[in-house]
Write a protein that holds these residues in place. Structure first.
Motif, short mmCIF file in Angstrom:
data_model
loop_
_atom_site.label_atom_id
_atom_site.label_comp_id
_atom_site.label_asym_id
_atom_site.label_seq_id
_atom_site.Cartn_x
_atom_site.Cartn_y
_atom_site.Cartn_z
N ALA A 196 -3.87 -5.53 4.88
CA ALA A 196 -2.95 -4.41 4.79
C ALA A 196 -1.80 -4.73 3.84
CB ALA A 196 -2.41 -4.07 6.18
N VAL A 197 -1.28 -5.95 3.93
CA VAL A 197 -0.18 -6.36 3.06
C VAL A 197 -0.63 -6.35 1.60
CG1 VAL A 197 1.25 -8.34 2.39
CG2 VAL A 197 1.08 -7.68 4.79
N ARG A 198 -1.80 -6.85 1.34
CA ARG A 198 -2.32 -6.88 -0.03
C ARG A 198 -2.49 -5.44 -0.56
NH1 ARG A 198 -5.85 -10.26 0.83
NH2 ARG A 198 -7.59 -8.89 1.38
N SER A 199 -2.99 -4.56 0.30
CA SER A 199 -3.21 -3.17 -0.11
C SER A 199 -1.89 -2.48 -0.45
CB SER A 199 -3.92 -2.41 1.02
OG SER A 199 -4.05 -1.05 0.71
N ILE A 200 -0.87 -2.70 0.38
CA ILE A 200 0.44 -2.08 0.13
C ILE A 200 1.07 -2.65 -1.14
CG2 ILE A 200 2.79 -1.84 1.01
CD1 ILE A 200 1.57 -1.89 3.85
N ALA A 201 1.02 -3.98 -1.29
CA ALA A 201 1.64 -4.63 -2.45
C ALA A 201 1.00 -4.16 -3.74
CB ALA A 201 1.54 -6.14 -2.31
N GLU A 202 -0.32 -4.08 -3.76
CA GLU A 202 -1.02 -3.67 -4.97
C GLU A 202 -0.86 -2.17 -5.21
OE1 GLU A 202 -5.00 -4.99 -4.39
OE2 GLU A 202 -4.53 -7.12 -4.73
N GLY A 203 -0.92 -1.38 -4.13
CA GLY A 203 -0.84 0.07 -4.27
C GLY A 203 0.52 0.54 -4.74
N LEU A 204 1.58 -0.14 -4.33
CA LEU A 204 2.94 0.27 -4.69
C LEU A 204 3.52 -0.60 -5.80
CD1 LEU A 204 2.63 1.73 -1.90
CD2 LEU A 204 5.06 1.33 -1.59
N ARG A 205 2.81 -1.68 -6.16
CA ARG A 205 3.30 -2.63 -7.16
C ARG A 205 4.66 -3.18 -6.75
NH1 ARG A 205 1.59 0.33 -12.89
NH2 ARG A 205 -0.66 0.41 -12.44
N VAL A 206 4.71 -3.67 -5.51
CA VAL A 206 5.93 -4.27 -4.98
C VAL A 206 5.63 -5.71 -4.61
CG1 VAL A 206 6.83 -2.08 -4.11
CG2 VAL A 206 5.42 -3.51 -2.61
N PRO A 207 6.65 -6.56 -4.47
CA PRO A 207 6.42 -7.95 -4.08
C PRO A 207 5.72 -8.05 -2.73
CG PRO A 207 8.67 -7.64 -4.85
CD PRO A 207 8.07 -6.29 -4.73
N ASP A 208 5.04 -9.16 -2.54
CA ASP A 208 4.32 -9.38 -1.30
C ASP A 208 5.27 -9.32 -0.10
OD1 ASP A 208 1.59 -10.38 -0.16
OD2 ASP A 208 3.09 -11.66 0.79
N LEU A 209 6.49 -9.86 -0.25
CA LEU A 209 7.45 -9.82 0.85
C LEU A 209 7.84 -8.39 1.19
CD1 LEU A 209 9.34 -10.99 2.92
CD2 LEU A 209 10.98 -11.52 1.10
N ALA A 210 7.98 -7.54 0.18
CA ALA A 210 8.29 -6.13 0.44
C ALA A 210 7.19 -5.49 1.27
CB ALA A 210 8.47 -5.39 -0.88
N ALA A 211 5.94 -5.80 0.94
CA ALA A 211 4.82 -5.27 1.71
C ALA A 211 4.82 -5.80 3.14
CB ALA A 211 3.50 -5.62 1.01
N ARG A 212 5.20 -7.06 3.30
CA ARG A 212 5.26 -7.64 4.65
C ARG A 212 6.36 -6.97 5.49
NH1 ARG A 212 5.19 -12.60 1.79
NH2 ARG A 212 7.00 -13.44 2.91
N ILE A 213 7.48 -6.67 4.85
CA ILE A 213 8.56 -5.96 5.55
C ILE A 213 8.08 -4.59 6.01
CG2 ILE A 213 10.82 -4.86 5.27
CD1 ILE A 213 11.54 -7.19 3.37
N LEU A 214 7.39 -3.88 5.12
CA LEU A 214 6.88 -2.57 5.48
C LEU A 214 5.88 -2.67 6.64
CD1 LEU A 214 6.39 -1.06 1.91
CD2 LEU A 214 8.01 -0.28 3.64
N TYR A 215 5.00 -3.67 6.57
CA TYR A 215 4.03 -3.85 7.64
C TYR A 215 4.73 -4.16 8.97
CZ TYR A 215 -0.25 -5.17 10.05
OH TYR A 215 -1.30 -5.22 10.94
N GLY A 216 5.79 -4.97 8.87
CA GLY A 216 6.55 -5.30 10.08
C GLY A 216 7.19 -4.08 10.71
#
Length: 568
Positions: free
Chosen positions: A23-43
């Motif tokens: 899920a984190v990889r999908s968000i990071a790649e889909g939005l072109r945001v840093p991996d940490l940003a995707a982890r925050i969103l997932y959290g």
């Protein structure tokens, strides 16, 4: 104590960790945001790029359909009828920030149509909601329609009385509601059991805004508007009322407050510009701190210890000089409120010590001299100090009026409603309530409330939610700019907290110096008790914020907790 650790540390190994990483990889790649940003969103419960994109790019078009609120059509039709027939209508509000902003919203809209509605903001001594004496007076003045804003949902007898005097009633409210509804022409409340509106926890100003959206749409479709009415500029008022009433900043609330804060920064109205000209706040510092600790207390103070009309006049003022004078008056009123509140709390603490009340599961106290305008905020302070649901009462006329506050572990409204036979009236929601009762019923009520509290609100160590595990190398200016896109921050949407490893932490008073595992130095402040100085490896839970000094931007850490290294 840190809680709800996200990611693999929370899920452990196996399938859950795999789901998290995918899920984190999908968000990071889909939005072109840093991996940490995707982890925050997932959290925060965001699990796919589409959901994340909607969260990060809110639009006013995302607001829910106002006609999903119950009785919206009836309310809109009755207002239009009153406008077309030149009826005399009254906006009847409440005396807090939510009630005052609700009235201001409706008054501004009607003034745009060339109307001058009557306004009734009760004094604290009159009590919350409609009162029969006021209804009679309004009827004698020729009022044929009363619009209740931030009140009315439980005022059955008062609405019946209004009907007897040929006064129709529309209720636009957000408070908890019983199975038996007042016989109003329209009861527009997202907490109704039959409501189809997606956001249940709107503030009253939010319900009012949606009502105005529906009214404007209907009038436009019928060709009844001869001018454009820009409701977006009214979102500054929705922001004040929503944050002031501690409505969760999610869903529709978040969209309205997001654009409200934007409006306040880009196109501040007269009332807000007075804060700038008086140098109480600066234009570039309109944030949750300015709202909660500077603006809203001054709006609330008028209704607490003076007259809520002062706040209404201030929020709807058009002249710069008048707004500045009004703000100075509100500032003086707020100082008076602070003095009264501090004195009342001192008295209550002395009573509790003198009468040895520490063993009680609740705090229910009465003094005829306590100011009715501050008992609610005093009750809240007592909850924070003692971790117990608190109801503080004073004498108003021939009976007692009280204001209560609770917390996690008790539904205050339902607890109070179970004691209805002892009360003259009550209202509120899960965390706050108002009551009125006879003097003779005070002791039975206090004992019954104590019996209903199965356990005190725990004063256990406060748990801090962690949104993501992170390394200091991931903290960049770009990341913090991304984090600001999660704003507005507040109830239901706090600033993100990160769990960071460090090689050493040292402290001087509340200034904290952190050395990361790459031997770089970071600085922060500890938002709690004074931190004992130590110099050893630790994990810190912190909310990073972007600050600027001498034209240079830097990252500051608002530290919530310091934990031992993992595995120790």
């Amino acid at each position: 104590m840190a809680d709800n650790l996200p990611g693999p540390e929370r899920f452990g190994a196996g399938d859950d960790a795999t789901v998290f990483q995918a899920a984190v990889r999908s968000i990071a790649e889909g939005l072109r945001v840093p991996d940490l940003a995707a982890r925050i969103l997932y959290g925060r419960g965001i699990t796919d790029p589409e959901e994340a994109h909607r969260l990060l790019n809110p639009k006013l078009e995302h607001l829910s359909d106002p006609f999903l609120l119950p009785d919206m059509e009836q309310g809109v039709e009755r207002i239009i009828s009153a406008i077309e027939n030149g009826e005399k209508l009254c906006l009847y509000g409440d005396y807090d920030a939510d009630g005052v902003t609700s009235v201001a919203l409706m008054a501004n809209f009607l003034k745009n149509l060339g109307l001058a509605p009557e306004v009734y903001l009760p004094q604290r001594s009159e009590g919350y909601g409609l009162n029969i004496d006021a209804v009679k007076r309004l009827s004698e003045q020729g009022v044929s329609l009363v619009v209740c804003l931030d009140c009315g949902s439980t005022d059955i007898e008062e609405v019946v009385e209004a009907t007897r005097h040929n006064v129709d009633t529309i209720i636009i409210d957000h408070h908890e509601i019983s199975e038996v509804h007042p016989p109003a022409l329209a009861l527009i409340n997202p907490k109704r059991a039959d409501s189809r509106f997606p956001t249940r926890e709107l503030a009253a100003c939010g319900v009012t805004f949606f009502f105005l959206l529906a009214l404007r749409r209907t009038m436009h479709n019928r060709g009844l508007l001869d001018r454009q009415i820009n409701l977006k500029k009214e979102l500054d008022l929705v922001t004040v009322g929503t944050i002031g009433d501690m409505a969760p900043l999610i869903d529709d609330n978040r969209v309205m407050v997001k654009f409200g804060m934007e409006t306040m920064k880009k196109n501040p109205r007269t009332w807000l510009r007075s804060f700038f000209s008086e140098r109480i706040i600066y234009k570039d510092t309109i944030d949750e701190y300015a709202m909660n600790f500077i603006i809203i207390p001054r709006i609330n103070a008028a209704g607490r210890v003076s007259d809520a009309r002062h706040a209404l006049d201030f929020l709807t003022c058009k002249e710069e000089h008048d707004a500045r004078m009004m703000l100075r008056g509100l500032h003086a009123i707020n100082r008076k409120r602070q003095r009264i509140e501090e004195g009342t709390i001192r008295e209550i603490v002395e009573i509790m010590e003198k009468e040895n009340l520490a063993h009680k599961k609740s705090i229910v106290l009465f003094n005829k001299d306590w100011h009715v305008g501050v008992i609610g905020i005093v009750a809240q302070k007592l909850v924070e100090m003692f971790g117990k649901p608190s109801i503080i009462l004073t004498e108003v006329g021939s009976h007692l009026k009280g204001s209560g506050r609770g917390g996690d572990g008790i539904d205050l409204y339902h607890t109070i409603s179970s004691l209805a036979p002892l009360l003259l009236g009550y209202g509120g929601h899960k965390y706050a309530c108002g009551v009125s009762l006879t003097k003779n019923n005070f002791l039975p009520f206090a004992q019954a409330f104590e019996d209903r509290v199965t356990a005190p609100i725990s004063r256990k160590e406060k748990r801090v939610r962690v949104d993501a595990l992170a390394d200091f190398e991931e903290l960049t200016i770009d990341l913090l700019r991304f984090m600001e896109r999660l704003s507005p921050f507040g109830m239901g949407n706090p600033r993100p907290n990160l769990l960071l490893p460090s090689s050493s932490v040292s402290a001087t008073d509340r200034l904290v110096r952190i050395t990361d595992t790459s031997n770089r130095t970071w600085y922060g402040s500890f938002q709690g008790q004074r931190l004992a100085a130590h110099d050893r490896p630790a994990r810190i839970v912190a909310s990073p914020v972007l600050r600027e000094q001498m034209g240079e931007q830097f990252i500051h850490l608002n530290i919530k907790e310091i934990l031992p290294p993992h595995g120790s």
